[in-house]
Design an enzyme around this catalytic site. Structure first.
Site, PDB file in Angstrom:
ATOM      1  N   SER A 171       1.563  -3.955  -1.963  1.00  0.00           N
ATOM      2  CA  SER A 171       2.194  -5.007  -2.630  1.00  0.00           C
ATOM      3  C   SER A 171       3.308  -4.423  -3.504  1.00  0.00           C
ATOM      4  O   SER A 171       4.393  -5.254  -3.184  1.00  0.00           O
ATOM      5  CB  SER A 171       1.382  -5.825  -3.453  1.00  0.00           C
ATOM      6  OG  SER A 171       0.545  -5.222  -4.463  1.00  0.00           O
ATOM      7  N   ARG A 187       1.682   5.218   5.422  1.00  0.00           N
ATOM      8  CA  ARG A 187       0.629   5.734   6.293  1.00  0.00           C
ATOM      9  C   ARG A 187       0.361   5.194   7.604  1.00  0.00           C
ATOM     10  O   ARG A 187       0.027   5.557   8.672  1.00  0.00           O
ATOM     11  CB  ARG A 187      -0.459   6.720   5.762  1.00  0.00           C
ATOM     12  CG  ARG A 187      -1.563   5.471   5.082  1.00  0.00           C
ATOM     13  CD  ARG A 187      -2.539   6.201   4.636  1.00  0.00           C
ATOM     14  NE  ARG A 187      -2.587   6.770   3.398  1.00  0.00           N
ATOM     15  CZ  ARG A 187      -3.583   7.619   2.877  1.00  0.00           C
ATOM     16  NH1 ARG A 187      -4.476   7.904   3.766  1.00  0.00           N
ATOM     17  NH2 ARG A 187      -3.479   7.901   1.872  1.00  0.00           N
ATOM     18  N   LYS A 191      -2.625  -1.127 -20.453  1.00  0.00           N
ATOM     19  CA  LYS A 191      -2.790  -2.612 -20.221  1.00  0.00           C
ATOM     20  C   LYS A 191      -3.758  -2.851 -19.103  1.00  0.00           C
ATOM     21  O   LYS A 191      -4.167  -3.929 -19.135  1.00  0.00           O
ATOM     22  CB  LYS A 191      -1.471  -3.001 -20.151  1.00  0.00           C
ATOM     23  CG  LYS A 191      -0.625  -2.439 -19.008  1.00  0.00           C
ATOM     24  CD  LYS A 191      -0.760  -3.334 -17.702  1.00  0.00           C
ATOM     25  CE  LYS A 191       0.308  -2.936 -16.565  1.00  0.00           C
ATOM     26  NZ  LYS A 191       0.284  -3.502 -15.265  1.00  0.00           N
ATOM     27  N   SER A 232      -3.539 -10.788 -11.481  1.00  0.00           N
ATOM     28  CA  SER A 232      -3.838  -9.455 -11.944  1.00  0.00           C
ATOM     29  C   SER A 232      -5.295  -9.006 -11.327  1.00  0.00           C
ATOM     30  O   SER A 232      -6.246  -9.677 -11.573  1.00  0.00           O
ATOM     31  CB  SER A 232      -4.013  -9.557 -13.465  1.00  0.00           C
ATOM     32  OG  SER A 232      -4.834  -8.467 -13.787  1.00  0.00           O
TER      33      SER A 232
END
Length: 331
Positions: A14, A35, A194, A257
């Site tokens: 992404s 790949r 984070k 996330s």
């Protein structure tokens, strides 16, 4: 080097797709290595990545797609790596082209397991690339929002400000704002750390803790990050800048996330293996947790959140009991 440098993107996920999209706004052509040859053929035929951010449509004439990493490296002046840190070493084993005269920027948020180094340090020590030729691309920014062309901000860090400005220029657009920084090591460690705090936030949510506790967790997280980075690389920095605090917040709270999602599943009782299988995506924070914990054995920073996540993921301790103890250590 020409007035308009040549760029290559290394990776098929992404972030690689988002970066390719950003570069194509400002450049007539970029090289893009992945790949997966089936994905390459799909992009050539249907103009979008079948596996990631499939809403992004590319003008195929702007892409030099290749499954040969050496072809992409040979083409470019600036090479942006955007593959999971756990797989970086395997990809680099196929590299025969020299990186000596290349400018390397990392959009990887993690530590290379084989060397226990952040990506910039890994390139410096393994390939003898000077730090002035190494940079970092960090947020706060999710690739999914780049695909939607929602206003996003990037921090471009490099010891050589001219090179940082070049990358910032070619990633900028109406919906991408960029700023530069000279804190290459601090921003890269922040981008790695984070993800661990986002896993903690996800665990807390999965265990049933509410927004009040999440705010305390994130507040302690940024202070813990400051202590850790100061031990690793002491220099003047404002930990409340977007590259540190902003990136922590978006990773800890966003529905996009994957680290928060992974932590949420662990909090709900999934095993590490089952959570990874169901997500079918890499949680950089999982690998970063072990590396950060091991590094801190010599640094000695006070890191109760990292310690708690490590105990749950790598020592098999009960998440509910660990978090109960953690709540007594936070303020």
């Amino acid at each position: 080097m020409t007035d308009q440098p040549k760029f290559a993107v290394i990776g098929g996920g992404s972030w690689a797709t988002a970066i390719a999209k950003m570069l194509c706004v400002n450049l007539p052509e970029i090289a893009w290595y992945m790949r997966n040859e089936e994905a390459i053929e799909h992009i050539k035929t249907h103009f979008h990545n079948p596996n990631y951010l499939s809403s992004v449509e590319f003008h195929i004439e702007k892409l030099r797609l290749t499954s040969d990493i050496n072809e992409a490296v040979a083409y470019a002046d600036y090479i942006i790596f955007a593959i999971p840190s756990a797989f970086l070493n395997d990809e680099l084993k196929n590299l025969t082209e020299s990186l000596k005269d290349k400018i390397i920027f990392s959009a990887i948020k993690g530590i290379v397991p084989e060397s226990s180094l952040i990506v910039g340090e890994h390139f410096n020590k393994t390939f003898d690339i000077p730090f002035d030729n190494i940079g970092v691309i960090t947020g706060p920014c999710h690739a999914e929002e780049v695909a939607l062309e929602r206003l996003s901000y990037l921090t471009i860090a490099c010891g050589d400000s001219k090179k940082a400005k070049v990358v910032a220029k070619y990633l900028s657009s109406d919906y991408i704002k960029t700023k530069i920084s000279d804190d290459i090591i601090g921003t890269e460690y922040a981008a790695m750390l984070k993800n661990i705090y986002a896993i903690a936030a996800g665990m807390a949510h999965g265990l049933g803790y509410g927004d009040n506790f999440q705010s305390v967790l994130m507040s302690n997280g940024i202070r813990e990050m400051k202590k850790f980075i100061r031990k690793v690389h002491k220099m003047k920095r404002n930990i409340n800048d977007s590259a540190y605090l902003g990136d922590l917040l978006v990773t800890g709270y966003s529905v996009f996330s994957r680290n928060r999602m992974f932590g949420n599943m662990i909090g709900k009782g999934y095993t590490v293996k089952s959570a990874m299988m169901e997500m079918s995506m890499v949680s950089e924070g999982y690998y970063a947790t072990k590396s950060a914990w091991q590094l801190n054995q010599s640094y000695g920073a006070k890191t109760p959140i990292i310690d708690a996540v490590y105990e749950i993921l790598y020592q098999g301790k009960d998440a509910k009991k660990v978090f109960k103890k953690l709540t007594e250590k936070l303020d």
